[in-house]
Design an enzyme around this catalytic site. Structure first.
Site, PDB file in Angstrom:
ATOM      1  CG  ASP A  84      -8.660  -6.616   1.186  1.00 15.52           C
ATOM      2  OD1 ASP A  84      -7.510  -6.460   1.641  1.00 15.52           O
ATOM      3  OD2 ASP A  84      -9.189  -5.779   0.422  1.00 15.52           O
ATOM      4  CG  ASP A 130      -6.918  -2.381  -0.309  1.00 13.03           C
ATOM      5  OD1 ASP A 130      -7.557  -3.376   0.123  1.00 13.03           O
ATOM      6  OD2 ASP A 130      -7.326  -1.658  -1.237  1.00 13.03           O
ATOM      7  CG  ASP A 190      -6.288  -5.319  -2.732  1.00 12.32           C
ATOM      8  OD1 ASP A 190      -6.982  -5.499  -1.708  1.00 12.32           O
ATOM      9  OD2 ASP A 190      -6.323  -4.271  -3.396  1.00 12.32           O
ATOM     10  CB  SER A 217     -10.243  -5.493  -3.510  1.00 13.37           C
ATOM     11  OG  SER A 217     -10.134  -5.102  -2.176  1.00 13.37           O
TER      12      SER A 217
END
Length: 445
Positions: free
Chosen positions: A240, A244, A242, A102
């Site tokens: 960010d 999400d 990833d 992340s």
């Protein structure tokens, strides 16, 4: 022994804490626990990753674990975490695996596992997978029983068609600067926003495996703020590693955090009759200003523990339609089973296009109270947090604040740290009270 799974999967420094051996064992254990029994068809797991260099190694190891248990690996490549969750459902796979840390720096990596339908795992399922990791492999298939690897060539297109539904109106005329954090959003986010009609300026969208989250993305907003002003854009969006998460910047270069985004979306959905039970789900870390804004609008706020998995659990339990975190994890169950930064960006811009209002005006109902957070390192976070002198110090601050602020004391989910957070009408008061409680925590360590 510390629990293997943290608040969002298994994380650590790649090739040190999170080794190829552990990744293979996790893949195999997940296959043994999550495959649907009694099915005559081939068993399938979706596997995706963010672009950090160690993801290549860990992807190979996870796939080795899956195929060694007779599960076919449907490899979707570099895609956002919410894409992997969605595709787990869209491909009717048994489960999904996302390899990403992340917003963490490049040396870290992580493994997130989604169950059938793309849902995050509950604690009991994670504990069972951990037990299977510790037990090691049992009898393994041979010959035709070994799993195969298939590359899903249509994965990105499928995901983009899905998220495109989140834009309830065309975005023509809006200019947005998108910070992709050199991460998994680098291809998907610009394409999604352009398809909806926005003029898109991209920054930090050239991942090389080593530069993910490096001074950019949702944890480093200065470059985005400057770019929005320089390009005379209507807003900026920061993802960010990833994708999400989504944080925003208004036309004046001011940050609009997850709390403010939730206020904007909650008011829009309530107006459209889409806010189920007139309720928003947020974590204990959301600012008191969010609660005050929602109270003024007649919206109830349901509060959960820290972590989007707990937001998701509450959303499912109450059949609510909006939830999220101050950090920018915003969950709209109508569009996915986890936080999706691209969906959030599309919905936010759709509200701007619909109302013809700037983001600053839409976010105005959210008045953030000063917030001070102090992290105190301790030897035993659970014991210290529950110590009578610490509880007494917290009670004293609560009594002094009354309805004008709040205090939150909680053990970290990943470190031997106790976090002390105080909100008050002014920063000096918040800091003085946070220091007082932090000192009581330090005295116990």
């Amino acid at each position: 022994m510390a629990r293997l799974f943290g608040t969002d999967g298994v994380r650590g420094v790649a090739n040190q804490d999170l080794t190829a051996e552990l990744a293979m064992a996790l893949g195999a254990a997940a296959a043994r626990r999550l495959i649907r029994t009694g099915a005559t068809r081939r068993r399938v797991a979706v596997v995706g990753r963010d672009p950090r260099a160690s993801g290549e190694m860990l992807e190979a190891a996870v796939i080795a674990g899956l195929t060694s248990e007779g599960v076919d690996a449907l490899r979707v490549g570099v895609l956002p975490t919410p894409a992997v969750a969605y595709l787990t459902s869209a491909y009717d796979a048994d489960f999904g695996v996302m390899i990403s840390a992340s917003h963490n720096p490049m040396p870290d990596n992580g493994i997130k596992i989604f169950g059938p339908g793309g849902l995050k795992l509950d604690d009991a399922t994670e504990d069972r997978i951990e037990e299977l990791v510790q037990q090691g492999p049992g009898a393994r298939p041979t010959g035709a029983g070994i799993g195969r690897i298939v590359d899903a060539e249509d994965a990105l297109d499928r995901y983009l068609r899905h998220v495109g539904k989140a834009a309830t109106t065309r975005l023509d005329g809006l200019t947005v600067v998108v910070d992709c954090a050199h991460g998994a959003a680098s291809a998907a986010a610009p394409q999604a926003y352009r398809a909806a009609g926005a003029e898109v300026v991209t920054i930090h969208a050239e991942p090389d495996g080593l530069n993910i989250n490096d001074g950019c993305g949702s944890t480093h907003m200065d470059a985005l703020r400057a770019a929005v002003v320089a390009h005379h854009a209507d807003l900026g969006l920061a993802h960010d590693g990833d994708a999400d998460r989504c944080l925003a910047v208004d036309a004046q270069g001011r940050v609009v955090d997850g709390d403010a985004i939730m206020v904007v979306l909650a008011l829009a959905m309530r107006e459209a009759g889409e806010l189920a039970s007139d309720t928003l789900v947020a974590t204990v870390m959301s600012n008191l200003g969010l609660h005050l804004a929602m109270r003024s609008a007649g919206v109830e706020v349901r509060t959960t523990g820290v972590g989007d998995r707990y937001v998701l659990e509450e959303l499912r339990a109450g059949e609510y339609s909006l939830g999220g975190e101050q950090s920018g994890h915003i969950v709209l169950p109508a569009f996915g089973t986890t936080g999706d930064g691209i969906v959030t960006g599309l919905r936010l811009m759709a509200r701007m296009a619909q109302t013809r209002c700037g983001l600053a005006d839409l976010a105005e109902p959210m008045q953030t109270l000063p917030q001070v957070l102090i992290n105190v390192e301790v030897a035993d976070k659970a014991t210290v947090a529950d110590a009578p002198p610490v509880r007494d110090a917290v009670a004293e601050v609560e009594a002094e604040l009354g309805d004008t602020g709040r205090i939150l004391l909680r053990p970290s989910g990943t470190e031997q740290v106790v976090r002390v957070m105080v909100e008050a009408a002014d920063e000096d008061t918040a800091r003085q009270m946070a220091v007082r409680v932090a000192e009581s925590v330090s005295a116990q360590r």
